[in-house]
Scaffold this active site. Structure first.
Site, PDB file in Angstrom:
ATOM      1  N   CYS A   2       0.858  -1.171   0.000  1.00  0.00           N
ATOM      2  CA  CYS A   2       0.000   0.000   0.000  1.00  0.00           C
ATOM      3  C   CYS A   2       0.900   1.228   0.000  1.00  0.00           C
ATOM      4  CB  CYS A   2      -0.873  -0.022   1.235  1.00  0.00           C
ATOM      5  SG  CYS A   2      -1.582  -1.641   1.566  1.00  0.00           S
ATOM      6  N   ARG A  27       0.390   2.924  -8.794  1.00  0.00           N
ATOM      7  CA  ARG A  27       0.496   1.536  -8.347  1.00  0.00           C
ATOM      8  C   ARG A  27      -0.858   0.846  -8.308  1.00  0.00           C
ATOM      9  NH1 ARG A  27       4.566   1.479  -3.900  1.00  0.00           N
ATOM     10  NH2 ARG A  27       2.936   0.608  -2.643  1.00  0.00           N
ATOM     11  N   TRP A  74      -3.962  -1.550  -0.729  1.00  0.00           N
ATOM     12  CA  TRP A  74      -4.027  -2.666  -1.669  1.00  0.00           C
ATOM     13  C   TRP A  74      -4.362  -3.850  -0.771  1.00  0.00           C
ATOM     14  CZ3 TRP A  74      -3.574  -3.888  -6.813  1.00  0.00           C
ATOM     15  CH2 TRP A  74      -3.237  -5.194  -7.142  1.00  0.00           C
ATOM     16  N   ASN A 100       1.688  -0.521   6.127  1.00  0.00           N
ATOM     17  CA  ASN A 100       1.954  -1.342   4.937  1.00  0.00           C
ATOM     18  C   ASN A 100       2.563  -2.639   5.430  1.00  0.00           C
ATOM     19  OD1 ASN A 100       1.228   0.767   3.359  1.00  0.00           O
ATOM     20  ND2 ASN A 100       3.246   1.115   2.461  1.00  0.00           N
ATOM     21  N   GLY A 101       2.193  -3.752   4.802  1.00  0.00           N
ATOM     22  CA  GLY A 101       2.798  -5.028   5.183  1.00  0.00           C
ATOM     23  C   GLY A 101       1.780  -5.943   5.817  1.00  0.00           C
ATOM     24  N   GLU A 482       7.490 -20.887 -19.668  1.00  0.00           N
ATOM     25  CA  GLU A 482       7.385 -19.523 -19.142  1.00  0.00           C
ATOM     26  C   GLU A 482       8.514 -18.644 -19.682  1.00  0.00           C
ATOM     27  OE1 GLU A 482       5.279 -17.726 -17.985  1.00  0.00           O
ATOM     28  OE2 GLU A 482       6.284 -16.107 -16.929  1.00  0.00           O
ATOM     29  N   LYS A 486       7.958 -15.221 -21.888  1.00  0.00           N
ATOM     30  CA  LYS A 486       8.518 -13.939 -21.440  1.00  0.00           C
ATOM     31  C   LYS A 486       9.328 -13.288 -22.552  1.00  0.00           C
ATOM     32  CE  LYS A 486       6.859 -13.257 -18.709  1.00  0.00           C
ATOM     33  NZ  LYS A 486       5.833 -13.564 -17.770  1.00  0.00           N
ATOM     34  N   GLU A 489       6.977 -12.050 -25.478  1.00  0.00           N
ATOM     35  CA  GLU A 489       6.080 -10.918 -25.257  1.00  0.00           C
ATOM     36  C   GLU A 489       6.780  -9.582 -25.089  1.00  0.00           C
ATOM     37  OE1 GLU A 489       5.004 -12.041 -20.632  1.00  0.00           O
ATOM     38  OE2 GLU A 489       3.648 -10.760 -21.726  1.00  0.00           O
ATOM     39  N   HIS A 505      11.412 -35.303 -32.464  1.00  0.00           N
ATOM     40  CA  HIS A 505      10.194 -35.672 -33.195  1.00  0.00           C
ATOM     41  C   HIS A 505       9.767 -34.570 -34.160  1.00  0.00           C
ATOM     42  CE1 HIS A 505       9.929 -39.280 -30.849  1.00  0.00           C
ATOM     43  NE2 HIS A 505      10.107 -38.552 -29.740  1.00  0.00           N
ATOM     44  N   LYS A 604      -2.476  -5.398 -19.524  1.00  0.00           N
ATOM     45  CA  LYS A 604      -2.219  -6.061 -18.242  1.00  0.00           C
ATOM     46  C   LYS A 604      -3.405  -6.921 -17.818  1.00  0.00           C
ATOM     47  CE  LYS A 604       0.197  -7.043 -14.635  1.00  0.00           C
ATOM     48  NZ  LYS A 604       1.190  -8.100 -14.903  1.00  0.00           N
TER      49      LYS A 604
HETATM   50  C1  F6R Z   1       2.457 -12.839 -19.335  1.00  0.00           C
HETATM   51  C2  F6R Z   1       1.229 -12.414 -18.715  1.00  0.00           C
HETATM   52  C3  F6R Z   1      -0.045 -13.010 -19.173  1.00  0.00           C
HETATM   53  C4  F6R Z   1      -0.968 -13.261 -17.966  1.00  0.00           C
HETATM   54  C5  F6R Z   1      -2.346 -13.718 -18.446  1.00  0.00           C
HETATM   55  C6  F6R Z   1      -3.252 -14.040 -17.292  1.00  0.00           C
HETATM   56  O1  F6R Z   1       3.563 -12.220 -18.768  1.00  0.00           O
HETATM   57  O2  F6R Z   1       1.236 -11.588 -17.840  1.00  0.00           O
HETATM   58  O3  F6R Z   1       0.162 -14.174 -19.881  1.00  0.00           O
HETATM   59  O4  F6R Z   1      -0.382 -14.225 -17.153  1.00  0.00           O
HETATM   60  O5  F6R Z   1      -2.934 -12.723 -19.238  1.00  0.00           O
HETATM   61  O6  F6R Z   1      -3.447 -12.928 -16.480  1.00  0.00           O
HETATM   62  P1  F6R Z   1      -3.995 -13.087 -15.020  1.00  0.00           P
HETATM   63  O7  F6R Z   1      -2.972 -13.828 -14.243  1.00  0.00           O
HETATM   64  O8  F6R Z   1      -4.188 -11.683 -14.531  1.00  0.00           O
HETATM   65  O9  F6R Z   1      -5.269 -13.861 -15.114  1.00  0.00           O
END
Ligand code: F6R
Length: 609
Positions: A2, A27, A74, A100-101, A482, A486, A489, A505, A604
């Site tokens: 927070c 944030r 938060w 916070n925490g 993963e 990363k 993207e 294969h 996001k």
């Molecule tokens: C990749 C990424 C996305 C999310 C996906 C699910 O770095 O951030 O692949 O993981 O869109 O998002 P959440 O976890 O918010 O459901």
């Protein structure tokens, strides 16, 4: 995660408090509040929602006074609501606190305080701090705060005001940031530098265990024993935008570096002190309930889906229940075999991903018991699921998920050990071994983050290649998936992840001279087999970067470069192995000049199907 602000000086406190809170708005948060001392009493105004809601309230109800504290929340303990918003006060309103925490032992303290007649109004862990101060207050504000600190455990940045002390604010911290901005005849307090940067650049950065008594003309810092500490003034020379990122160039790298803390907080209060078992107060499953579960389905998207793949491995091998993992956008349309004997686990950082939410509703409709693993308290998914395990990673701002992923793995590991304990499919020794391994992770992640230069160099060296392959077996394969996502993207490099044994294969046809292959070899039980696959790509002149556990003397003979991670149990190695991959993607994206925090075409929170 927070935000905290405080002001003491000749001006109206509320002006700075609102300004400071607005600087923390980037944030994201779910509620805000301020408390102002007018010389006689303290008045609190707080509300759910964005800061604008609070500002609106304050238009009708001005808080006059030159001493005040404020907070953006938060949510962790207790959903977002007016009453759960900070500041919190005791029964009398004489003591006010923002925090916070996480106060780990708040439940125990709350029970004791209730037994003594204290009346609580919120579901938060923070409120116990205000009541404790009321309980201990004997006319000496500083001494009473110290007694409170002696009782609480956990992580915190705390700021206190007392009705009886209209010229003083006390603040302290443990594992959560807190800075004091030094003005002329006024002083500022904040959890983050952006909140104060427009007022002063001269600061004291508090260290763990330090306590500061702040008046308008002085800042008196001591340790908990009252021994004075001479602080050095830290001059902030970043601009406001850099300050939001805590001095880092991007949110993504800031969040990568926040992982030790995020992991620690996610485990906080869930690992028994003697490492003997996992505590999930939010679940409290019985043996009978778990016996009724014949199948687990894990549903998620993107990075969260990759956490689900690791989760499948954990649950099947530790708790011995069959697990299916589905991409959420596919789940609903494949007529899944789900019934009342199914536990459906959905994983979502944001808690708002539409595909995941829809899958959750479908699982519920089919009769499953549902459990959400999410990072956002009060999110749609947290409200829809029967039960929720929160990852306490704090707000994740960069589009590419990093700290949410590692805390999802931590949650899956804890959940699996917890289930295995109840089902008696794990021995006491093994459970203890894994829990102590979990406990080591924040330090081990920190260790990796201390030595990023070689990773940076590889990224610069190979960042302009158009194709990169990631290979691994078993849990390493899940991490490879993963790592490839990363890289794709944020750096727009074409990356593919393969189960190492699967290359021959078909995909091996793509391996030619100079193609970078990132080979994960952290899993001892399939190590030799992975080495064979590494030899396959080396024979085609690929450039191989091996990710291996420290102490592995063999790997260097077969690869071009090696990145070592600290030694860990094979189940926990993914949580470490992903860190170099996050860094590699980050530095590759920086090398290519990509917009790291906001990659093209991505958002996001994905609230469309
Ligand atoms: C990749 C990424 C996305 C999310 C996906 C699910 O770095 O951030 O692949 O993981 O869109 O998002 P959440 O976890 O918010 O459901």
């Amino acid at each position: 995660m927070c935000g905290i602000v405080g002001y003491i000086g000749p001006k109206q406190a509320s002006t700075f408090l609102i300004e400071g809170l607005s600087k923390l708005e980037y944030r994201g948060y779910d509620s805000a509040g301020i408390a102002v001392h007018d010389g006689n009493k303290i008045t609190i105004e707080k509300t759910i929602g964005r800061l604008a809601n609070l500002e609106q309230k304050l238009e009708h109800h001005k808080l006059e006074g030159s001493l005040g504290i404020g907070h953006t929340r938060w949510a962790t303990h207790g959903r977002p609501s007016d009453v759960n918003s900070h500041p919190h006060s005791d029964c009398t309103g004489n003591f006010v606190v923002v925090h916070n925490g996480i106060i780990e032992n708040y439940m125990h303290l709350k029970e004791q305080l209730i037994a003594k007649g204290h009346v609580f109004t919120s579901e938060t862990d923070t409120e116990v701090v205000a009541h404790l101060l009321e309980e201990y207050y004997d006319g000496d504000f500083e001494a009473s705060v110290k007694r409170v600190l002696g009782d609480i455990s956990g992580s915190y940045a705390l700021v206190f005001m007392s009705k009886f002390e209209p010229n003083k604010i006390i603040c302290t911290k443990q594992d959560n940031p807190l800075v004091i901005g030094l003005g002329e005849g006024e002083n500022f307090i904040a959890s983050d530098i952006p909140a104060i940067i427009n007022r002063t650049r001269r600061t004291y950065i508090l260290s763990d265990g330090e306590m500061a008594v702040v008046t308008k003309d002085s800042v008196w810092v001591t340790n908990r024993q009252g021994v004075p500490i001479t602080k050095k003034v830290f001059e902030v020379n970043w601009d406001a935008e850099a300050a939001e990122k805590g001095g880092y160039e991007h949110f993504m790298i800031k969040e990568i570096y926040e992982q030790p803390k995020a992991i620690r907080e996610t485990m906080t209060s869930r690992l028994a002190k003697d490492n003997s078992h996992i505590i999930f107060d939010e679940l409290k499953w019985t043996k009978g309930e778990l016996a009724a579960i014949k199948k687990v389905v894990i549903v998620a998207c993107g990075t969260a889906y990759h956490a689900g793949i690791v989760g499948k491995y954990y649950i099947e091998s530790l708790a011995r229940i069959p697990v299916e993992v589905d991409v959420a956008s596919e789940f609903r349309y494949r007529f899944p075999l789900v019934d009342e004997n199914t536990l459906a686990i959905v994983i979502s950082q944001s808690g708002e991903t539409l595909d995941t939410l829809a899958a959750l509703k479908e699982a519920k409709r089919l009769g499953a018991t549902t459990l959400a693993i999410t990072n956002v308290v009060g999110s749609s998914i947290s409200r829809e699921a029967d039960q929720v395990v929160y990852t306490w990673a704090g707000p994740e701002i960069a589009v590419a998920s990093t700290k949410a992923y590692t805390t999802q793995l931590i949650s899956m590991a804890m959940l699996s050990i917890y289930m295995a304990g109840i089902r008696e499919t794990i021995s006491a020794e093994r459970s203890q071994e894994l829990i102590s391994g979990l406990r080591n992770l924040p330090t081990q992640v920190h260790e990796i983050l201390e030595d990023v230069e070689p990773i940076k160099t590889f990224a610069q060296q190979y960042g302009f290649n158009e194709d990169v392959f990631f290979i691994g077996r078993s849990l390493d394969y899940a991490v490879a998936l993963e790592g490839a996502l990363k890289l794709k993207e944020i750096s727009y490099i074409h990356a593919e992840a393969y189960a190492a044994g699967e290359l021959k294969h078909g995909t091996l046809a793509l391996i030619i001279e100079g193609v970078p292959v990132i080979a994960l070899a952290t899993q001892h039980d399939v190590y030799e087999k992975t080495l064979s696959n590494i030899k396959e790509v080396k024979a085609r002149d690929a450039v191989v970067i091996g990710i291996a556990q420290q102490g592995d003397d063999q790997i260097k003979k077969y690869v071009d470069h090696t990145i070592f991670i600290p030694q860990a149990d094979k189940y926990l190695a993914p949580i470490l192995a992903v860190i170099p991959l996050q860094l590699l993607s980050y530095y590759a994206a920086v090398t290519r000049g990509c917009d790291v925090d906001k990659p093209r075409n991505l958002a996001k929170s994905v609230t469309v199907e």
